[in-house]
Design a protein around this motif. Structure first.
Motif, PDB file in Angstrom:
ATOM      1  N   MET A   1       0.991  -1.126  -0.034  1.00 12.65           N
ATOM      2  CA  MET A   1      -0.002   0.029   0.127  1.00 12.65           C
ATOM      3  C   MET A   1       0.898   1.293   0.090  1.00 12.65           C
ATOM      4  SD  MET A   1      -3.175  -1.054   2.750  1.00 12.65           S
ATOM      5  CE  MET A   1      -4.066  -2.371   2.599  1.00 12.65           C
ATOM      6  N   SER A   2       0.244   2.356  -0.483  1.00  6.14           N
ATOM      7  CA  SER A   2       1.032   3.592  -0.680  1.00  6.14           C
ATOM      8  C   SER A   2       0.531   4.654   0.323  1.00  6.14           C
ATOM      9  CB  SER A   2       0.867   4.104  -2.064  1.00  6.14           C
ATOM     10  OG  SER A   2      -0.312   4.367  -2.388  1.00  6.14           O
ATOM     11  N   LEU A   3      -0.193   3.977   1.598  1.00  7.80           N
ATOM     12  CA  LEU A   3      -0.387   5.055   2.347  1.00  7.80           C
ATOM     13  C   LEU A   3       0.565   5.876   3.118  1.00  7.80           C
ATOM     14  CD1 LEU A   3      -3.433   3.319   4.263  1.00  7.80           C
ATOM     15  CD2 LEU A   3      -3.525   5.192   2.825  1.00  7.80           C
ATOM     16  N   LYS A  55       2.692  -3.802   6.172  1.00 10.91           N
ATOM     17  CA  LYS A  55       2.600  -3.467   4.849  1.00 10.91           C
ATOM     18  C   LYS A  55       1.211  -2.764   4.348  1.00 10.91           C
ATOM     19  CE  LYS A  55       6.015  -6.884   3.416  1.00 10.91           C
ATOM     20  NZ  LYS A  55       6.971  -6.051   3.399  1.00 10.91           N
ATOM     21  N   GLN A  56       0.743  -2.184   5.347  1.00 10.93           N
ATOM     22  CA  GLN A  56      -0.352  -1.328   5.134  1.00 10.93           C
ATOM     23  C   GLN A  56      -0.151  -0.028   5.104  1.00 10.93           C
ATOM     24  OE1 GLN A  56      -2.709  -2.864   8.543  1.00 10.93           O
ATOM     25  NE2 GLN A  56      -4.108  -4.054   7.306  1.00 10.93           N
ATOM     26  N   ALA A  57       0.962   0.423   5.308  1.00 12.26           N
ATOM     27  CA  ALA A  57       1.387   1.789   5.180  1.00 12.26           C
ATOM     28  C   ALA A  57       2.940   1.904   4.402  1.00 12.26           C
ATOM     29  CB  ALA A  57       1.331   2.687   6.563  1.00 12.26           C
ATOM     30  N   ALA A  58       3.037   2.961   3.622  1.00 14.17           N
ATOM     31  CA  ALA A  58       4.344   2.891   3.016  1.00 14.17           C
ATOM     32  C   ALA A  58       5.256   3.723   3.538  1.00 14.17           C
ATOM     33  CB  ALA A  58       4.365   3.663   1.454  1.00 14.17           C
ATOM     34  N   SER A  59       4.801   4.737   4.263  1.00 18.90           N
ATOM     35  CA  SER A  59       5.961   5.674   4.781  1.00 18.90           C
ATOM     36  C   SER A  59       5.204   6.556   6.144  1.00 18.90           C
ATOM     37  CB  SER A  59       6.511   6.690   3.902  1.00 18.90           C
ATOM     38  OG  SER A  59       5.654   7.672   3.347  1.00 18.90           O
ATOM     39  N   GLU A 156     -10.118  -2.587   2.607  1.00 15.85           N
ATOM     40  CA  GLU A 156     -10.346  -2.176   1.086  1.00 15.85           C
ATOM     41  C   GLU A 156      -9.076  -1.743   0.444  1.00 15.85           C
ATOM     42  OE1 GLU A 156     -13.726  -0.012   0.599  1.00 15.85           O
ATOM     43  OE2 GLU A 156     -14.916  -1.435   1.740  1.00 15.85           O
ATOM     44  N   SER A 157      -8.025  -2.421   0.650  1.00 18.96           N
ATOM     45  CA  SER A 157      -6.529  -2.024   0.082  1.00 18.96           C
ATOM     46  C   SER A 157      -6.308  -0.410   0.359  1.00 18.96           C
ATOM     47  CB  SER A 157      -6.737  -2.143  -1.542  1.00 18.96           C
ATOM     48  OG  SER A 157      -6.707  -3.557  -1.856  1.00 18.96           O
ATOM     49  N   GLY A 158      -6.521  -0.201   1.361  1.00 15.49           N
ATOM     50  CA  GLY A 158      -5.955   1.149   1.809  1.00 15.49           C
ATOM     51  C   GLY A 158      -7.213   2.304   1.485  1.00 15.49           C
ATOM     52  N   LYS A 159      -8.259   1.944   1.241  1.00 13.61           N
ATOM     53  CA  LYS A 159      -9.325   2.808   0.763  1.00 13.61           C
ATOM     54  C   LYS A 159     -10.097   3.242   2.133  1.00 13.61           C
ATOM     55  CE  LYS A 159      -9.783   1.686  -3.863  1.00 13.61           C
ATOM     56  NZ  LYS A 159     -10.829   1.268  -5.122  1.00 13.61           N
TER      57      LYS A 159
END
Length: 256
Positions: A1-3, A55-59, A156-159
Motif C-alpha cells: 500500500m502507498s499510504l 505493509k499497510q502503510a508505505a511511509s 479495502e486496500s487502503g481505501k
C-alpha cells in the motif's frame, strides 16, 4: 500500500515527574524537569510503525510543534521506526503558548504539505489534558475522525479504516473512508523501546524544520490563563464506630 501516515509527537513533562506550579503562578514549572514524548503520542507512533510492518502503510512522518528541544522526541519517533520528521519550531514562553487550535492548524498545513493519507495522534496530552487537537484537526481538514481508538484496521486496500473504540457502554466499531484522523487510546498497543542501533540510525534520517510563518498560521493564544494553583492538601480521614456517629458527623459538617 502507498499510504503516507503522519504522526503527531508532543514534548511534555515526563509522566513520572510530579509537576509544580512556577513562582508566578502562571503555569507549571517546566524549566528544570525531565521531558519526554507524550505517552499517548508514543502509542500513536507505535501504531503507525505496526501498520508499516504489516505493509499497510508505505511511509511515516513524525511531526512536533514547539521549541528546539522538540527534536529530542522526533529522534525518538525516528528510532521507533518513523521514516522522516518535521519540526515546526515555535518559541516557548513557558505559559502554554501553543494551544490546541494553533497545533491543529499547524498539523493541518503540515499534513497538506506532506500529502498525508492518515493522521494518528494521542487522544490527549498529559500536560493540559485538553483532548481537543485531533477533533479540531479533523474539522479543519474536513476529514472523518475516529477518537479513542483501541484497535485500528486498514481495509479495502487502503481505501477504508476500521476502528474499535471504547464508549461508556462498552466497545464500538466504526469505519471511515481515508484520508482520516485517528486518536490513540491507552489500550491500542504497547510502544516498543528504541534500540541502540535504531537510535544511531535515527540520527541519519531526514528532519526538516518549518516555522508557523512558513505554514501561514497565526499561533497567538486565544485563551488567557489567569492563575495556576496547586490543589488543596487532602485532609486526613477518621474511623467512626457506628452509622449513627457517621450521620452525626456528616450533619455537623453540613454534608447531609
Amino acid at each position: 500500500m502507498s499510504l503516507r501516515v503522519l504522526v503527531a509527537c508532543k514534548r511534555v513533562v515526563d509522566f513520572a515527574v510530579k509537576p509544580r506550579v512556577n513562582a508566578t503562578q502562571t503555569a507549571v514549572d517546566t524549566k528544570t524537569v525531565k521531558h519526554s514524548m507524550n505517552p499517548f503520542d508514543e502509542i500513536a507512533v507505535e501504531e503507525a510503525v505496526k501498520l508499516k510492518e504489516a505493509k499497510q502503510a508505505a511511509s511515516i512522518v513524525a511531526v512536533s510543534c514547539g521549541p528546539a528541544k522538540c527534536q529530542e522526541v522526533l529522534r525518538t519517533a525516528l528510532a521507533m521506526g518513523a521514516d522522516s520528521a518535521v519540526h515546526v519550531e515555535c518559541e516557548d514562553d513557558g505559559n502554554g503558548l501553543l494551544q490546541p487550535l494553533a497545533v491543529a492548524k499547524l498539523l493541518q498545513k503540515t499534513a497538506e504539505k506532506e500529502k498525508a493519507d492518515l493522521i494518528i495522534l494521542g487522544k490527549q496530552a498529559i500536560d493540559d489534558d485538553a483532548s481537543q487537537t485531533g477533533q479540531m484537526l479533523a474539522g479543519l481538514l474536513k476529514w472523518p475522525q475516529a477518537t479513542f481508538a483501541s484497535k485500528v484496521e486498514i481495509l479495502e486496500s487502503g481505501k477504508k479504516v476500521q476502528v474499535t473504540r471504547e464508549i461508556d457502554g462498552g466497545m464500538e466499531t466504526v469505519s471511515a473512508p481515508l484520508p482520516a484522523v485517528i486518536t490513540a487510546d491507552l489500550r491500542l498497543n504497547e510502544p516498543r523501546y528504541a534500540t541502540l542501533p535504531n537510535i544511531m540510525k535515527a540520527k541519519k534520517k531526514p528532519l526538516s524544520k518549518l516555522t508557523p510563518a512558513d505554514l501561514g498560521v497565526d499561533i497567538k493564544p486565544r485563551i488567557e490563563t489567569l492563575k495556576v494553583a496547586e490543589p488543596p492538601v487532602r485532609q486526613g480521614g477518621r474511623i467512626v464506630e457506628s452509622v449513627d456517629e457517621l450521620v452525626t458527623l456528616l450533619k455537623k459538617d453540613g454534608v447531609v
